[in-house]
Write a protein that holds these residues in place. Structure first.
Motif, PDB file in Angstrom:
ATOM      1  N   GLY A   1     -10.073  12.012   2.754  1.00  0.00           N
ATOM      2  CA  GLY A   1      -9.550  10.485   1.710  1.00  0.00           C
ATOM      3  C   GLY A   1      -9.325  10.945   0.365  1.00  0.00           C
ATOM      4  O   GLY A   1      -9.257   9.544  -0.218  1.00  0.00           O
TER       5      GLY A   1
ATOM      6  N   ILE B   1      -3.850   1.762  11.059  1.00  0.00           N
ATOM      7  CA  ILE B   1      -4.393   3.228  10.937  1.00  0.00           C
ATOM      8  C   ILE B   1      -6.019   3.151  10.937  1.00  0.00           C
ATOM      9  O   ILE B   1      -6.188   2.931   9.379  1.00  0.00           O
TER      10      ILE B   1
ATOM     11  N   GLN C   1       0.662  -1.481   0.346  1.00  0.00           N
ATOM     12  CA  GLN C   1       0.513   0.657   0.201  1.00  0.00           C
ATOM     13  C   GLN C   1       0.748   0.971   0.427  1.00  0.00           C
ATOM     14  O   GLN C   1       1.775   1.469   0.946  1.00  0.00           O
TER      15      GLN C   1
ATOM     16  N   ARG D   1       0.210   9.879  -2.939  1.00  0.00           N
ATOM     17  CA  ARG D   1      -1.041   9.724  -1.982  1.00  0.00           C
ATOM     18  C   ARG D   1      -1.259  10.218  -0.464  1.00  0.00           C
ATOM     19  O   ARG D   1      -0.797   9.546   0.297  1.00  0.00           O
TER      20      ARG D   1
ATOM     21  N   THR E   1     -11.576  12.478   8.344  1.00  0.00           N
ATOM     22  CA  THR E   1     -10.784  12.675   7.771  1.00  0.00           C
ATOM     23  C   THR E   1     -10.111  12.540   5.884  1.00  0.00           C
ATOM     24  O   THR E   1     -11.845  12.553   5.802  1.00  0.00           O
TER      25      THR E   1
ATOM     26  N   THR F   1      -8.295  10.461  -3.436  1.00  0.00           N
ATOM     27  CA  THR F   1      -7.107  10.194  -3.989  1.00  0.00           C
ATOM     28  C   THR F   1      -6.073  10.951  -4.504  1.00  0.00           C
ATOM     29  O   THR F   1      -5.437  11.243  -5.116  1.00  0.00           O
TER      30      THR F   1
ATOM     31  N   GLN G   1     -10.932  15.313  17.194  1.00  0.00           N
ATOM     32  CA  GLN G   1     -10.716  14.685  15.672  1.00  0.00           C
ATOM     33  C   GLN G   1     -11.479  14.984  15.311  1.00  0.00           C
ATOM     34  O   GLN G   1     -12.974  15.009  15.437  1.00  0.00           O
TER      35      GLN G   1
ATOM     36  N   GLN H   1     -18.550   8.599   7.957  1.00  0.00           N
ATOM     37  CA  GLN H   1     -17.721   7.939   8.390  1.00  0.00           C
ATOM     38  C   GLN H   1     -17.745   8.604   9.823  1.00  0.00           C
ATOM     39  O   GLN H   1     -18.351   9.517  10.022  1.00  0.00           O
TER      40      GLN H   1
ATOM     41  N   THR I   1       0.802   8.384  18.140  1.00  0.00           N
ATOM     42  CA  THR I   1      -0.612   8.495  18.723  1.00  0.00           C
ATOM     43  C   THR I   1      -0.767   9.369  17.509  1.00  0.00           C
ATOM     44  O   THR I   1       0.036  10.835  17.102  1.00  0.00           O
ATOM     45  N   LEU I   2      -1.719   9.465  16.581  1.00  0.00           N
ATOM     46  CA  LEU I   2      -2.840  10.734  15.862  1.00  0.00           C
ATOM     47  C   LEU I   2      -2.253  12.280  16.629  1.00  0.00           C
ATOM     48  O   LEU I   2      -2.365  13.013  16.364  1.00  0.00           O
TER      49      LEU I   2
ATOM     50  N   TYR J   1     -14.987   7.773  12.871  1.00  0.00           N
ATOM     51  CA  TYR J   1     -14.176   7.990  13.555  1.00  0.00           C
ATOM     52  C   TYR J   1     -12.610   7.438  13.191  1.00  0.00           C
ATOM     53  O   TYR J   1     -12.949   6.970  12.417  1.00  0.00           O
ATOM     54  N   THR J   2     -11.624   7.943  13.236  1.00  0.00           N
ATOM     55  CA  THR J   2     -10.691   7.979  12.943  1.00  0.00           C
ATOM     56  C   THR J   2      -9.516   7.262  14.132  1.00  0.00           C
ATOM     57  O   THR J   2      -8.852   7.681  14.983  1.00  0.00           O
TER      58      THR J   2
ATOM     59  N   GLY K   1      -6.051   5.954  15.454  1.00  0.00           N
ATOM     60  CA  GLY K   1      -4.592   5.636  15.482  1.00  0.00           C
ATOM     61  C   GLY K   1      -3.745   5.725  16.252  1.00  0.00           C
ATOM     62  O   GLY K   1      -2.816   6.255  16.609  1.00  0.00           O
ATOM     63  N   ALA K   2      -4.123   4.742  17.581  1.00  0.00           N
ATOM     64  CA  ALA K   2      -3.612   4.360  18.653  1.00  0.00           C
ATOM     65  C   ALA K   2      -1.519   3.432  17.967  1.00  0.00           C
ATOM     66  O   ALA K   2      -2.705   2.997  16.619  1.00  0.00           O
ATOM     67  N   THR K   3      -1.502   2.840  18.557  1.00  0.00           N
ATOM     68  CA  THR K   3       0.012   2.930  18.030  1.00  0.00           C
ATOM     69  C   THR K   3      -0.231   0.568  18.227  1.00  0.00           C
ATOM     70  O   THR K   3       0.938   1.147  17.352  1.00  0.00           O
TER      71      THR K   3
ATOM     72  N   ILE L   1      -3.307   2.287   5.804  1.00  0.00           N
ATOM     73  CA  ILE L   1      -4.567   2.462   6.350  1.00  0.00           C
ATOM     74  C   ILE L   1      -5.808   1.207   5.802  1.00  0.00           C
ATOM     75  O   ILE L   1      -6.088   1.253   5.147  1.00  0.00           O
TER      76      ILE L   1
ATOM     77  N   PHE M   1      -7.575  -3.104   4.227  1.00  0.00           N
ATOM     78  CA  PHE M   1      -7.047  -2.891   3.533  1.00  0.00           C
ATOM     79  C   PHE M   1      -7.285  -1.703   2.567  1.00  0.00           C
ATOM     80  O   PHE M   1      -8.082  -2.402   1.645  1.00  0.00           O
ATOM     81  N   VAL M   2      -7.196  -0.305   2.688  1.00  0.00           N
ATOM     82  CA  VAL M   2      -7.528   1.194   1.543  1.00  0.00           C
ATOM     83  C   VAL M   2      -6.344   0.396   0.753  1.00  0.00           C
ATOM     84  O   VAL M   2      -5.062   0.819   0.914  1.00  0.00           O
TER      85      VAL M   2
ATOM     86  N   THR N   1     -10.753   6.235  -2.494  1.00  0.00           N
ATOM     87  CA  THR N   1     -11.137   7.155  -1.348  1.00  0.00           C
ATOM     88  C   THR N   1     -11.532   5.754  -0.639  1.00  0.00           C
ATOM     89  O   THR N   1     -11.752   5.085  -0.922  1.00  0.00           O
ATOM     90  N   LEU N   2     -11.495   6.878   0.382  1.00  0.00           N
ATOM     91  CA  LEU N   2     -12.011   5.818   1.808  1.00  0.00           C
ATOM     92  C   LEU N   2     -13.564   5.442   1.309  1.00  0.00           C
ATOM     93  O   LEU N   2     -13.850   4.493   2.010  1.00  0.00           O
ATOM     94  N   ASP N   3     -14.428   6.063   1.630  1.00  0.00           N
ATOM     95  CA  ASP N   3     -15.437   5.955   0.641  1.00  0.00           C
ATOM     96  C   ASP N   3     -16.169   4.259   0.546  1.00  0.00           C
ATOM     97  O   ASP N   3     -16.738   3.454   0.064  1.00  0.00           O
TER      98      ASP N   3
ATOM     99  N   VAL O   1      -9.648   3.603   9.881  1.00  0.00           N
ATOM    100  CA  VAL O   1     -10.935   5.263   9.258  1.00  0.00           C
ATOM    101  C   VAL O   1     -12.434   4.072   9.829  1.00  0.00           C
ATOM    102  O   VAL O   1     -13.028   3.389   8.715  1.00  0.00           O
TER     103      VAL O   1
END
Lengths: 227, 227
Positions: free
Chosen positions: A76, B87, A5, A85, A74, A78, A71, B71, A49-50, B73-74, B76-78, B9, B43-44, B49-51, B89
């Motif tokens: 996203g 991460i 990716q 990207r 997001t 393209t 937050q 959408q 983290t974010l 929330y995103t 993003g914890a490690t 992502i 995975f994206v 796009t995310l959608d 979405v």
DNA sequence: CATTTATGTGTACTGTTTACACAAAGGTAC
DNA sequence: GTACCTTTGTGTAAACAGTACACATAAATG
């Protein structure tokens, strides 16, 4: 697990301040290409983290520390960045007058406040991001006490009133506004007064966050609804 | 521009359905490791796009098509995924009874509906994601007409009433609820009735989306507030 | 045909929102 | 120092919205 990716992830902050009865936004000037203005932000590091990423970027690029951060959305699409990207997690931040000053000891020399209704050309889709941020602010100010985050710790009622009128872009009845806000019991009178030019001096109030949290626990819900 | 960032992502969907007076959620069983249950997602791809990614994953993994998607929330914890940094979405999706059936022609054999209050062990931080999704649904049902997305096109008033009672987890006064909803003018009476066992047959109603959009344009705001 | 079950409907009471005007405290200009 | 300007501070009545509450209607069941 193999995933090929090729997407990078960034954070961007929509930072609002309130100054001279205007909602302002904090922007930085890009160092490359057309040197357009852009939201403060940058790529997320592998081990942060974010939230940590936004806080770090804000500090690096503008020297400010937000006293409210959430937050936002997001982004996203393209084709946001022509180079590669990038998916960006946008944040909404509020700054109070104490944090308003941009510290010059960092990269902050390229940072500047702009009136929200008088923006320069912006990089990427940052104009869209700001629009979403402003919308969120407008909506949220009605049902969460976040307006206080944009004011001094002690403030006259007129400041609060002007803040709401500015953000919502409509006139509010002074008496009804005061009555409503006071009815919540989350504002604390101080014994201080503020004189500004002519006119009767204004009593200063404080937002009682502790009291608010307490009430919230018991099912209280901050909510303003004006025609 | 060189960026060495080693983060992937993904998108995940919190898909709610309403069945037997229960809010249900759509989960899939993982194919590796402990075969835990997880939210549909993945995975994206570089060029979507995310959608588009959520819609694709939902179709691939469960065969369903949401009739509401937003959408959420995103996350993003490690340490979300022990294998690599991901991460995610998250999206909130609503499914109506027509789309409720999981089509077996895909990977959907591993998909299943669960009562929201009786969940299995979940992979990653998916339990947290579901909690956020449920909270959003609870909040949003009060100020946007998204409840209808969970019902048939034509529905008796009692369905709507039960839906609200189930989601908000409180009893509502039948008369007041009906009065309020009808006062908006966004429900259309049909000339059909529905008989279920004993009891007086119920008139069927339709949500008039066109009318709603029209009213919304003119400043109308859907809002329910019950003690 | 008596009983059970679910739907369908109105009204009085209570609380909230709205509209609205004048006095008080200080500054400024003469 | 006084007349005028500017800003803050305050109450009440009318309109509206939310709440609590009970009985008739239509069908199924035995």
């Amino acid at each position: 697990m193999k995933i090929t990716q090729n997407i990078k992830i960034a954070v961007d902050a929509v930072v609002f301040g309130y100054h001279n009865n205007q909602i302002q936004i904090l922007l930085i000037q890009q160092k490359f290409g057309k040197k357009q203005w852009a939201l403060p932000g940058g790529f997320v590091l592998d081990k942060e983290t974010l939230d940590e990423a936004v806080i770090r970027e804000l500090k690096e690029e503008t020297g400010v520390k937000a006293n409210y951060l959430e937050q936002l959305y997001t982004f996203g699409a393209t084709q946001r960045d022509e180079r590669l990207r990038v998916i960006s997690v946008a944040y909404l931040a509020l700054i109070n007058p104490n944090n308003y000053i941009l510290k010059a000891d960092t990269d902050a020399k390229d940072a500047q406040w702009f009136d929200i209704y008088d923006l320069p050309e912006l990089a990427f889709d940052h104009k869209d991001i700001i629009a979403v941020g402003l919308e969120r602010l407008k909506a949220k100010i009605n049902y969460q006490p976040i307006g206080f985050e944009l004011l001094n710790t002690k403030f006259p009622f007129s400041d609060l009133e002007n803040l709401y009128q500015t953000i919502l872009n409509k006139k509010l009845d002074r008496r009804n506004f005061r009555k409503k806000l006071l009815s919540f019991g989350i504002l604390q009178e101080t014994d201080q007064y503020q004189k500004v030019g002519s006119g009767r001096p204004a009593k200063l109030f404080k937002f009682n966050k502790k009291k608010y949290k307490e009430l919230e626990q018991n099912g209280f819900h901050f909510e303003i609804k004006f025609a």
